[in-house]
Design an enzyme around this catalytic site. Sequence first.
Site, PDB file in Angstrom:
ATOM      1  N   SER A 118       7.533   0.777   5.972  1.00  0.00           N
ATOM      2  CA  SER A 118       6.064   1.014   6.104  1.00  0.00           C
ATOM      3  C   SER A 118       6.029   2.063   7.464  1.00  0.00           C
ATOM      4  CB  SER A 118       5.382  -0.162   6.650  1.00  0.00           C
ATOM      5  OG  SER A 118       4.199  -0.063   6.633  1.00  0.00           O
ATOM      6  N   ASP A 172       1.345  -2.953  -3.987  1.00  0.00           N
ATOM      7  CA  ASP A 172       1.123  -2.410  -2.351  1.00  0.00           C
ATOM      8  C   ASP A 172      -0.188  -2.686  -2.148  1.00  0.00           C
ATOM      9  OD1 ASP A 172       1.554  -1.832   0.338  1.00  0.00           O
ATOM     10  OD2 ASP A 172       3.314  -1.179   0.085  1.00  0.00           O
ATOM     11  N   HIS A 203       3.243  -5.391  -0.198  1.00  0.00           N
ATOM     12  CA  HIS A 203       3.916  -4.495   0.814  1.00  0.00           C
ATOM     13  C   HIS A 203       4.954  -5.401   1.447  1.00  0.00           C
ATOM     14  CE1 HIS A 203       3.828  -1.275   3.819  1.00  0.00           C
ATOM     15  NE2 HIS A 203       3.691  -2.036   4.595  1.00  0.00           N
TER      16      HIS A 203
END
Length: 224
Positions: A118, A172, A203
């Site tokens: 991320s 996600d 995610h």
Amino acid sequence: MTTLLERITVEPATPANSCVIWLHGLGDSGAGFAPVVPVLGLPSDHSIRFVFPHAPEQAVTINGGYIMRSWYDIKSMDLHDRADINGVLTSEIAVKALINEQIESGISAQNIVLAGFSQGGVMSLFTGLRFEQKLAGIMALSCYLPAGEALPEGLSEANSDTPILQNHGEQDEVVPLFAGKMAHDALIKAGYSSKWLTYPMAHSVIPAQLSHIGQWLTDKLGKA
């Protein structure tokens, strides 16, 4: 002088001759990913040191200014204006200091993989593509480029052919799949060697993915 980031370090059973620096996501810490090492399925005699640094604490605009660990501020959900570039540049200095610390300890840059998830993946791509010495690899999980589809300025010729691994979750909800694919397409168009894999996940990371990552790391660092 740059103050080195606090971190969790996982040493191999044999003296380390290679290193993975793994950057966490927004609001997490190095402790969030440190437990993945045994799940990667690495050979029992591997010599890979894992470094899981903690991002500094700062206010994050999209979270109401709440102070949390973050590599940079996120002021908007617009992918072309999501990453505060000044914060990215500040964190780049800190990440480069970690890489240089490993080099000074005797591990060649060519035996170092820069990885991230991320926000951490944004930083691994940005820093790795601009780093002045050739790295063993760059791993970018569930992330995007700071400027959307545009590669960073100041790209390093040293890492123009460095292997890149990009993973993304097909469900996600935080960083849309197309954001990661946009980054991948930009890398391929510019001539980089990037492997793109998607997984049936949100995610996050999943065991099958971690197994594949372990194989990739063994391939890149197993002969270090």
